[in-house]
Design an enzyme around this catalytic site. Structure first.
Site, mmCIF file in Angstrom:
data_model
loop_
_atom_site.group_PDB
_atom_site.id
_atom_site.type_symbol
_atom_site.label_atom_id
_atom_site.label_comp_id
_atom_site.label_asym_id
_atom_site.label_seq_id
_atom_site.Cartn_x
_atom_site.Cartn_y
_atom_site.Cartn_z
ATOM 1 N N VAL A 50 0.869 -1.177 0.000
ATOM 2 C CA VAL A 50 0.000 0.000 0.000
ATOM 3 C C VAL A 50 0.912 1.234 0.000
ATOM 4 C CG1 VAL A 50 -2.133 -0.884 1.020
ATOM 5 C CG2 VAL A 50 -0.198 -0.334 2.493
ATOM 6 N N LYS A 81 -2.878 14.649 -7.778
ATOM 7 C CA LYS A 81 -3.613 14.853 -6.523
ATOM 8 C C LYS A 81 -3.403 16.302 -6.107
ATOM 9 C CE LYS A 81 -3.330 13.629 -1.632
ATOM 10 N NZ LYS A 81 -2.646 12.841 -0.601
HETATM 11 C C1 LIG Z 1 -2.615 0.703 5.556
HETATM 12 C C2 LIG Z 1 -1.484 1.566 5.073
HETATM 13 C C3 LIG Z 1 -1.734 2.555 4.136
HETATM 14 C C4 LIG Z 1 -0.697 3.394 3.705
HETATM 15 N N1 LIG Z 1 -0.961 4.413 2.834
HETATM 16 C C5 LIG Z 1 0.018 5.316 2.539
HETATM 17 C C6 LIG Z 1 -0.217 6.420 1.688
HETATM 18 O O1 LIG Z 1 -1.296 6.572 1.131
HETATM 19 N N2 LIG Z 1 0.799 7.283 1.484
HETATM 20 C C7 LIG Z 1 2.019 7.114 2.051
HETATM 21 O O2 LIG Z 1 2.892 7.970 1.883
HETATM 22 N N3 LIG Z 1 2.284 6.037 2.801
HETATM 23 C C8 LIG Z 1 1.326 5.154 3.060
HETATM 24 N N4 LIG Z 1 1.609 4.066 3.835
HETATM 25 C C9 LIG Z 1 2.990 3.811 4.213
HETATM 26 C C10 LIG Z 1 3.721 3.179 3.021
HETATM 27 O O3 LIG Z 1 3.051 2.009 2.629
HETATM 28 C C11 LIG Z 1 5.158 2.865 3.372
HETATM 29 O O4 LIG Z 1 5.783 4.008 3.911
HETATM 30 C C12 LIG Z 1 5.938 2.451 2.152
HETATM 31 O O5 LIG Z 1 5.276 1.458 1.436
HETATM 32 C C13 LIG Z 1 7.304 1.964 2.549
HETATM 33 O O6 LIG Z 1 7.268 0.686 3.098
HETATM 34 P P1 LIG Z 1 8.638 -0.029 3.373
HETATM 35 O O7 LIG Z 1 9.408 -0.099 2.112
HETATM 36 O O8 LIG Z 1 9.279 0.607 4.540
HETATM 37 O O9 LIG Z 1 8.191 -1.496 3.850
HETATM 38 P P2 LIG Z 1 7.688 -2.764 3.000
HETATM 39 O O10 LIG Z 1 6.904 -2.400 1.818
HETATM 40 O O11 LIG Z 1 7.058 -3.685 4.007
HETATM 41 O O12 LIG Z 1 9.028 -3.437 2.475
HETATM 42 C C14 LIG Z 1 9.834 -4.225 3.315
HETATM 43 C C15 LIG Z 1 10.850 -4.957 2.458
HETATM 44 O O13 LIG Z 1 11.715 -5.677 3.313
HETATM 45 C C16 LIG Z 1 11.816 -6.981 2.855
HETATM 46 N N5 LIG Z 1 12.121 -7.862 3.986
HETATM 47 C C17 LIG Z 1 11.526 -7.898 5.192
HETATM 48 N N6 LIG Z 1 12.068 -8.870 5.955
HETATM 49 C C18 LIG Z 1 13.039 -9.440 5.194
HETATM 50 C C19 LIG Z 1 13.945 -10.498 5.396
HETATM 51 N N7 LIG Z 1 13.975 -11.222 6.529
HETATM 52 N N8 LIG Z 1 14.781 -10.827 4.391
HETATM 53 C C20 LIG Z 1 14.781 -10.142 3.220
HETATM 54 N N9 LIG Z 1 13.939 -9.128 2.973
HETATM 55 C C21 LIG Z 1 13.074 -8.799 3.948
HETATM 56 C C22 LIG Z 1 10.476 -7.276 2.197
HETATM 57 O O14 LIG Z 1 10.559 -8.369 1.311
HETATM 58 C C23 LIG Z 1 10.235 -5.961 1.494
HETATM 59 O O15 LIG Z 1 10.929 -5.944 0.277
HETATM 60 C C24 LIG Z 1 0.599 3.203 4.232
HETATM 61 C C25 LIG Z 1 0.853 2.155 5.125
HETATM 62 C C26 LIG Z 1 -0.175 1.347 5.549
HETATM 63 C C27 LIG Z 1 0.123 0.234 6.512
#
Ligand SMILES: Cc1cc2nc3c(=O)[nH]c(=O)nc-3n(C[C@H](O)[C@H](O)[C@H](O)COP(=O)(O)OP(=O)(O)OC[C@H]3O[C@@H](n4cnc5c(N)ncnc54)[C@H](O)[C@@H]3O)c2cc1C
Length: 512
Positions: A50, A81
Site C-alpha cells: 500500500v 492529486k
Molecule cells: C494501511 C497503510 C496505508 C498506507 N498508505 C500510505 C499512503 O497513502 N501514502 C504514504 O505515503 N504512505 C502510506 N503508507 C505507508 C507506506 O506504505 C510505506 O511508507 C511504504 O510502502 C514503505 O514501506 P517499506 O518499504 O518501509 O516497507 P515494506 O513495503 O514492508 O518493504 C519491506 C521490504 O523488506 C523486505 N524484507 C523484510 N524482511 C526481510 C527479510 N527477513 N529478508 C529479506 N527481505 C526482507 C520485504 O521483502 C520488502 O521488500 C501506508 C501504510 C499502511 C500500513
C-alpha cells in the site's frame, strides 16, 4: 588522488518503496563515487503493498532523480492529486477539502485569510468558505487539473500537486532506474545479522541457504519487521497509540468508476476512516480502524459497502502501531520507511518521511567512521519531523464535534501534545497560524484543516481594521472571482491524464 572517505559497501535491506527509493537516490548521488550498493529483498516475504497517495514534496524527489513526469505517470498508472476531501470529520454529513497550494496573497503585510475571516465573521453567507479562495480546492471539486505555469503572478501558480500511484509499480520503476546505475539486487530471506564483537556495528547479513552479504553501512528498509534497527540493535520504539489508537487496516482495490478525481477521499467512519485513491487502472481503497472499537468482520463490511466499483479481490489485513523508533540511526545502520516508525496515512506522510530520511542521510553522509554528532543531528531532525506529522494528523481527531460513537467520544478526550494545543489555541483566538521549525505542513494546510474541522476563531487580526471595508471586500472578491474563472478554464483531470497516458480512462474504456 583524493581518497573517498566514506563507506565503500552499502547494503540496503528490503525492497519496498523505502528500499528502492533509497537505492535510486544513492545510485544517483554517491554511486558515482565508486561505492558499491546492494539491495537484498525477499519475494516470498513481499512488501506492504500500500502507500499510493503522496504530498507535493514527492516531485522534488522525482526531480532529483531526473525522472520524466509523463513517463513516471505512465509507468505507475499515476494520477494527479491536488488535495484531500475529508468527509464526516468535523461532524457527520459535513465535508471539507485540504488543498495543496496557497489561497490568495498577503496584502499590507497581513495574511490573506485574515481579510476573509473578518468578512466571513460579519456575513458567512456572502463570503462563503475559505476553500472558495483556493484554486486547488475549487479545481479539485470540479474535477479539473493543469500543471501550474511558470508565471509567479498567475493564479495558476498558486496550485501545488502531488500524485496517486501504484506502489508496486513505483518500486519496480525505481528498481529499473537503480539497477541501470549499478545497484545489485540480491534475492533472499535474511535469517541472521552479524555484529562486530566490540563496537556492535553490523558487519553483514546471512541469507537462507548460507550466503553472507557483508558491508560497512546498512540501511534498514525491512518494513514493520525492523530487522536491523530493532531486532538486532534494539533501538526501541516510542509508542503513540494512546493518542493514535488505530491499529489495523483492510485494503482492497476496485474497478474504476466515475470521473477520475484529482483528490484522495478520506471518509470518517464510526471507529476509523476509509481512503479512496483513484489510479488510472483501478481505485485503491482501505479502511483504517481501531480493533478496540470494531471487529475485523465489521470493518470489512464497512469497507465493502463503501466501494463505488466492483472489488478486484478480497480485503487484505495490515496491523500496525503508531509511533517512532527511539533512535533512527544507530552505529552504522539507519532505518528508513516503516522500520523507522508509523503514522496512519491520513495525510499521506509516510513516503514523504522516507524522502526526508534519504535527504538527511545524504546531507549527513558518514565518513568511513560515522561521527556521533552527525548521528545525533539525524535523530533529532527525524524525531521532530515525525512529531510534526503526528500533531497534524492528531488535529483531525481532537478538533471534532463528533460524539456519535464511543470511538469519537474517546478521540475528543485525547491528551493533546503541548505543541498542538498551543497551535489550536492561537488559531482559536484570532485565526493566527505560524510555521515552526520548518514544519512540513504549510500555513494554508493548517488553516484548511482547522477551519474544516470546525475551529471558529473568536476574532481576527486587529490591524485589518485600519483598512477601509470596501478595500477589503474588493480584494477578497477579486481573489474569489479569479480562482473561479481560472478553475472553470482548466481541462478535466481525466482528459489531462488521458493525453499523458495515450488512452481513455479505465471507466470509459469499460463502457466501449
Ligand atoms: C494501511 C497503510 C496505508 C498506507 N498508505 C500510505 C499512503 O497513502 N501514502 C504514504 O505515503 N504512505 C502510506 N503508507 C505507508 C507506506 O506504505 C510505506 O511508507 C511504504 O510502502 C514503505 O514501506 P517499506 O518499504 O518501509 O516497507 P515494506 O513495503 O514492508 O518493504 C519491506 C521490504 O523488506 C523486505 N524484507 C523484510 N524482511 C526481510 C527479510 N527477513 N529478508 C529479506 N527481505 C526482507 C520485504 O521483502 C520488502 O521488500 C501506508 C501504510 C499502511 C500500513
Amino acid at each position: 588522488m583524493t581518497v573517498f572517505d566514506c563507506p565503500r559497501h552499502i547494503v540496503i535491506c528490503g525492497g519496498g518503496t523505502a528500499g528502492w527509493m533509497c537505492a535510486a537516490a544513492l545510485s544517483r548521488t554517491i554511486g558515482r563515487a565508486g561505492v558499491s550498493i546492494a539491495l537484498v529483498e525477499s519475494e516470498e516475504i513481499g512488501t506492504v503493498g500500500v502507500g499510493e497517495a503522496t504530498i507535493p514534496t514527492i516531485s522534488t524527489f522525482n526531480g532529483m532523480l531526473g525522472l520524466d513526469e509523463d513517463d513516471f505517470l505512465r509507468a505507475t498508472e499515476g494520477t494527479f492529486k491536488i488535495g484531500i476531501v475529508f468527509a464526516n470529520w468535523g461532524r457527520a454529513g459535513e465535508n471539507y477539502l485540504h488543498p495543496f497550494g496557497v489561497a490568495g496573497f498577503d496584502y499590507e503585510a497581513i495574511r490573506f485569510h485574515q481579510f476573509w475571516l473578518k468578512l466571513h465573521q460579519a456575513d458567512r453567507e456572502a463570503w462563503g468558505e475559505f476553500e472558495d479562495y483556493s484554486l486547488s480546492a475549487v479545481a479539485a471539486r470540479a474535477g479539473r487539473f493543469m500543471r501550474p505555469g511558470g508565471d509567479p503572478d498567475s493564479v495558476l501558480s498558486s496550485m501545488k500537486y502531488a500524485y496517486h500511484f501504484d506502489a508496486g509499480l513505483y518500486a519496480r520503476y525505481l528498481r529499473r532506474y537503480a539497477e541501470a546505475r549499478g545497484v545489485v539486487r540480491i534475492e533472499g530471506r535474511i535469517v541472521d545479522v552479524a555484529q562486530h564483537a566490540h563496537s556492535g556495528d553490523i558487519t553483514g547479513v546471512t541469507l537462507e541457504g548460507g550466503r553472507a552479504i557483508n558491508g560497512d553501512f546498512f540501511i534498514d528498509c525491512t518494513g514493520f519487521r525492523a530487522l536491523l534497527i530493532d531486532e538486532t540493535l534494539k533501538a526501541g520504539f516510542e509508542d503513540w497509540s494512546h493518542r493514535l489508537p488505530n491499529d489495523r487496516a483492510l485494503a482492497v482495490p476496485s474497478e474504476s468508476h466515475g470521473p477520475l478525481t484529482p483528490y484522495t477521499q478520506a471518509t470518517a467512519e464510526s471507529a476509523g476512516w476509509r481512503w479512496r485513491i483513484p489510479l488510472q487502472h483501478r481505485v485503491g481503497n482501505g479502511h483504517v480502524y481501531c480493533s478496540n472499537h470494531m471487529t475485523d468482520d465489521q470493518a470489512a463490511r464497512v469497507l465493502m459497502a463503501g466501494l463505488d466499483g466492483k472489488a478486484l479481490g478480497d480485503p487484505r489485513m495490515l496491523k500496525f502501531r503508531a509511533g517512532r523508533r527511539k533512535a533512527f540511526w544507530k552505529g552504522n545502520c539507519v532505518a528508513i520507511g516503516l522500520s523507522a516508525g508509523f503514522l496512519e496515512p491520513l495525510e499521506s506522510t509516510s513516503i514523504h518521511l522516507i524522502q526526508t530520511g534519504i535527504s538527511k542521510l545524504l546531507a549527513l553522509f558518514p565518513a568511513a567512521q560515522p561521527s556521533q554528532a552527525d548521528i545525533d543531528e539525524y535523530n533529532r531532525l527525524t524525531a521532530l519531523e515525525y512529531e510534526q506529522a503526528r500533531d497534524f494528523i492528531l488535529l483531525h481527531y481532537v478538533a471534532t464535534r463528533r460524539d456519535d460513537s464511543p470511538y469519537w467520544q474517546e478521540r475528543r478526550r485525547t491528551n493533546v501534545p503541548e505543541t498542538l494545543r498551543q497551535k489550536m489555541e492561537l488559531f482559536a483566538s484570532r485565526g493566527r497560524v505560524f510555521r515552526r521549525d520548518d514544519d512540513l505542513f504549510t500555513i494554508d494546510s493548517w488553516l484548511a484543516v482547522m477551519l474544516g474541522q470546525g475551529i471558529e476563531p473568536r476574532g481576527y487580526d486587529p490591524l485589518i481594521d485600519a483598512l477601509p471595508v470596501t478595500e477589503i471586500e474588493g480584494l477578497v472578491r477579486h481573489v474569489r472571482d479569479a480562482v473561479s474563472r481560472t478553475a472553470a478554464a482548466l481541462p478535466r483531470h481525466e482528459a489531462f491524464i488521458a493525453a499523458i497516458a495515450g488512452r481513455k480512462p479505465a471507466h470509459e474504456r469499460s463502457l466501449t
